[in-house]
Design an enzyme around this catalytic site. Structure first.
Site, PDB file in Angstrom:
ATOM      1  N   LYS A 165      18.137  12.862  12.891  1.00 13.26           N
ATOM      2  CA  LYS A 165      17.486  14.550  14.424  1.00 13.26           C
ATOM      3  C   LYS A 165      16.740  14.643  14.318  1.00 13.26           C
ATOM      4  CE  LYS A 165      20.546  18.098  16.481  1.00 13.26           C
ATOM      5  NZ  LYS A 165      21.024  18.595  16.585  1.00 13.26           N
TER       6      LYS A 165
ATOM      7  N   SER B  88      28.169  19.844  17.935  1.00 15.62           N
ATOM      8  CA  SER B  88      27.101  19.413  18.176  1.00 15.62           C
ATOM      9  C   SER B  88      26.937  17.363  18.052  1.00 15.62           C
ATOM     10  CB  SER B  88      25.263  19.701  17.672  1.00 15.62           C
ATOM     11  OG  SER B  88      25.073  20.769  18.755  1.00 15.62           O
TER      12      SER B  88
ATOM     13  N   SER C 122      24.056  19.264  20.533  1.00 16.38           N
ATOM     14  CA  SER C 122      22.730  19.111  20.338  1.00 16.38           C
ATOM     15  C   SER C 122      21.996  17.773  19.912  1.00 16.38           C
ATOM     16  CB  SER C 122      22.117  20.021  19.998  1.00 16.38           C
ATOM     17  OG  SER C 122      22.226  20.297  18.191  1.00 16.38           O
TER      18      SER C 122
END
Length: 486
Positions: A81, A180, A156
């Site tokens: 990420k 997330s 996310s």
């Protein structure tokens, strides 16, 4: 290998093939980057590629030729990420002010993956500051669901979950404070694990400010993959203390329990769950019951979803405070200004006594969960109240979700994730089925404190019992990149 296309190998299969010289680390890397080049354009899942990855893969091949194996991920290319700091490679956190930020040090989880032999070759999309349940930002645009691009990957860690589902990477490491990792895993049909809080270091995560030595409450990095064993492999690589604490302690998860008794909590009047999500939870429960496991609908004594959610949102405000100027917080606390509609913003103006009361209530919740998991080995839960949503980039205050056709608040999506997250408990998401629109639905397996191996074991069992989802249909590379709300 189980598939002729290396892009669909598990991380373990890729590591074995590289170790046996059936494919080189460079060839494996090239297969992934070729697939990204062919399909990522309309999806926007991978946002940065590292030009140094080819050299890293070559070093892995050279080491193998000398008989050196660095670790269980030796030569395996994978992404992380874009909130994870990567030395010498831009790390934006999806924020325009960090558009050109290049860290000089790896985040703890990135260092762990590299130590296990992985070749980190790319970064994946996310919302700005990891503060949304949809993965879009002004730096890189929108991450689109590979199953149906007009729908969100959630967030996310949405770009990472989508990249795993699309065959761009065998595994990924995201982060989770309010679902997330778990929500994107469910939305994209992959396995995701939120570890017990504190067992994986957030050092080097952006936000907070790069390498600010602040441990955010509730937040923890977590791995995603197409199978449970890859998630476990990545978890073992990244688990451990903050880098400053490594001289004093190490981490060893307890072994998995023998699964004998599992609880189910599939709906609640406080945060109603869509019928198709409830059906997925019940399908998973039935699959376990048919194996002779005792499965019961039960909730922890003394824990109500509504009261737990209030505690969760009060404590979540500690993360939101970092995004608010002090004068704004003071105005909200004095009642001269309404709080915003962003994640965690509802309680940014609370007094210390309110936060302290929530902290005490969390301690009580943790004791009650401890008692519950003395009776039950695991708990099946919805990942979110709603099905995966279409893209909606309106201001937060205007957004809504639909549950069985009824409008509900946008942040209801985090209520079920917060139930166990606020108590620091581990949770593994496993894909169960496709919904009526052809999008994945996942189920969360929660467990007791530090019982990560048990939640992963239940998820592995479910993965063997449930029919596989197959692979997402990939959009044509010429597909328009605009869509509803984008």
């Amino acid at each position: 290998m189980s598939d002729p296309d290396p892009c669909w190998w598990s991380a373990q299969e890729a590591a074995a093939a590289i170790a046996r010289r059936r494919i080189s680390a460079r060839e494996y890397l090239r297969a992934l980057t070729d697939r990204i080049e062919a399909h990522n354009g309309p999806l926007g899942l991978v946002v940065t590629l590292d030009e140094r990855a080819e050299a890293a893969a070559r070093r892995a091949d050279d080491a193998l030729a000398r008989g050196e194996v660095r670790g269980p991920l030796h030569g395996v290319a994978m992404t992380v990420k874009d909130s994870m700091a990567t030395r010498g490679l831009r790390t934006t956190g999806g924020m325009t002010e960090l558009r050109s930020f290049t860290p000089v040090e790896d985040a703890a989880v990135v260092a762990g993956l590299r130590a296990a032999g992985a070749v980190i070759f790319g970064k994946t999309n996310l919302p700005a500051g990891s503060a949304d349940l949809q993965s879009f930002n002004d730096v890189f645009g929108t991450a689109r669901n590979p199953w149906r691009p007009e729908y969100s990957t959630s967030g996310s860690s949405g770009g990472g979950a989508g990249a795993v589902a699309a065959g761009f990477t065998p595994a990924e490491v995201g982060s989770d404070i309010a679902g997330s990792v778990r929500l994107p895993a469910a939305a994209c049909g992959v396995v995701g694990h939120k570890p017990t809080f504190g067992t994986v270091s957030m050092y080097g995560h952006v936000p907070p400010a790069p390498f600010r030595n602040l441990m955010l409450d509730i937040a923890v990095p977590g791995p995603m993959g197409r199978c449970v064993d890859d998630v476990l492999l990545a978890l073992r690589a990244i688990a451990g203390p903050h880098p400053w604490d490594r001289a004093a302690w190490q981490l060893a998860f307890p072994p998995p329990r023998e699964i004998r008794r599992v609880a189910v909590w599939s709906d609640d009047a406080y945060c109603p769950v869509d019928r198709e999500v409830r059906d997925a939870v019940e399908q998973a429960a039935t699959a376990l019951a048919e194996q002779g496991i005792t499965v019961e609908h039960a909730t922890p004594r003394g824990i109500q979803l509504e009261t737990s959610d209030l505690v969760f949102r009060r404590l979540l405000a500690a993360a939101a405070v970092n995004n608010h100027p002090l004068d704004v917080i003071e105005q909200i606390g004095e009642g001269r200004r309404e709080p915003g509609a962003e994640l965690g913003a509802a309680h940014v103006g609370q007094r210390y006594r309110h936060w302290s009361d929530a902290e005490e209530r969390r301690a009580q919740l943790r004791l009650r969960w401890r008692s519950f998991f003395q009776t039950y080995d695991a708990l099946l839960l919805p990942v979110s109240a709603s099905l995966t949503i279409p893209h909606d980039h309106r201001p937060f205050a205007a957004r809504r979700i639909r549950v069985d056709g009824v409008e509900r608040p946008y942040w209801d999506q985090v209520t079920w994730a917060g139930l166990t997250g606020v108590a620091y408990l581990p949770s593994t998401v496993v894909p169960v089925r496709l919904d009526s629109r052809g999008l994945p639905v996942g189920v969360a397996v929660a467990g007791g404190h530090l019982e990560d191996m048990t939640t992963l074991a239940v998820a592995r069992l479910l993965a063997t019992l449930l029919p596989p989802l197959g692979r997402p249909p990939m959009p044509d590379r010429t597909m328009a990149t605009t869509g509803a709300g984008a």
